[in-house]
Design a protein around this motif. Sequence first.
Motif: not given
Lengths: 329, 44
Positions: A134-157
């Motif tokens: 909502m802060r831009v008129d045109e959205l060109d790029e999206i870059h996501v970073g993720v750190h950490g895991t939830g439960g054991p299944a998430c860690a294996r994933q």
Amino acid sequence: MSTASVAVVGLGVVGSRVARQLTSSGIPVLVHDTRADLQNVTARALKATGIIDLADLRPETSPLVVLATPAGQSEMARLLVELGLHVVCTSDDVDDIEIQLALDELARSRGVGVVVGAAASPGLSGLLVAELAMRVDELDEIHVGVHGTGGPACARQHHRALAGVAPGWHDREWINRPGGSGRELLWFPEPIGGRDCYRAELADPITLHRAFPSATRISARMSATRRDRLTARLPMMSPPHAEGGLGGVRVEIRGSKNGARRTEVAGVAERTGIISGAVAAATAAAMLASEKTPVGVSVLGDGRLNNTALLDDVIRRGITVFEYAGSGA
Amino acid sequence: MKMLRRAIAALTLTGLVAGVLRIRGKGGVPPERGGWRELTRPRS
């Protein structure tokens, strides 16, 4: 649907939090887990009702199911849609999500809604992008970073993801890059701070492309240590913890505002299971309260959903969202 | 036997080179300005 109950399937790190969040919101909850002991303990603790067979669920009394089982939710999602139930999926597995997205036609024919990837990443990532967009008129790029895991299944994933094939949307074309490549130092909210992040088999580009088709580049990276990268193609060297430590989600968008380039960054630092639980619970509560739940498959960030209200609810549930300010970008 | 030793040596060397390539790199540059603050949302 306001007096109806929500069924939560899978009572691990995420599912138990979803159930707790919903009961604390005054929503009646039914719980199900293949581990009967866990189901009984959780049902007693939350004053919820245990369910033996999902086929017993009826749209009139429990029209919505939150799936919080390990990856492989698509078959159960299909069965529930065929029963005429709305479904919130929390899986972050790429194959799982692609199958769930393909349920659109079936869901429309049954007149139900399926929200895919309602967890931390994807999930919160889509809500943050919608907020920043909502802060831009045109959205060109999206870059996501993720750190950490939830439960054991998430860690294996996540362990598998680092050795998998990383999908990315690059100049309006899908590209596949090897997991573990593309090192980038990404700055997460404190106390996580700077982490080396790498491409991985993450579903965010797929869900975000669906929600923001105008973006020309979408990528996702996850944090990893050198040992993680070296051992990614081997079995996990030690069993994962019952719950991972502090996790984080960070999104960066690039676009233009009044003809000038803009970069906006937002993120959270919290246990991944807590983030996922809050996002899934907020999504379920919104679907249950809404008279006009979007029919068919949707992802968080999708214009058919009230993403602002969803993010409000996630914040109300204790997730503090930060933005990076003052970089001059 | 000689062939086997050469094959093992080649595989070891390949593994070492791959390992070095995998962990090399200098990371990146941390931001020099700005910082995190709670998200401002004019509508909420």
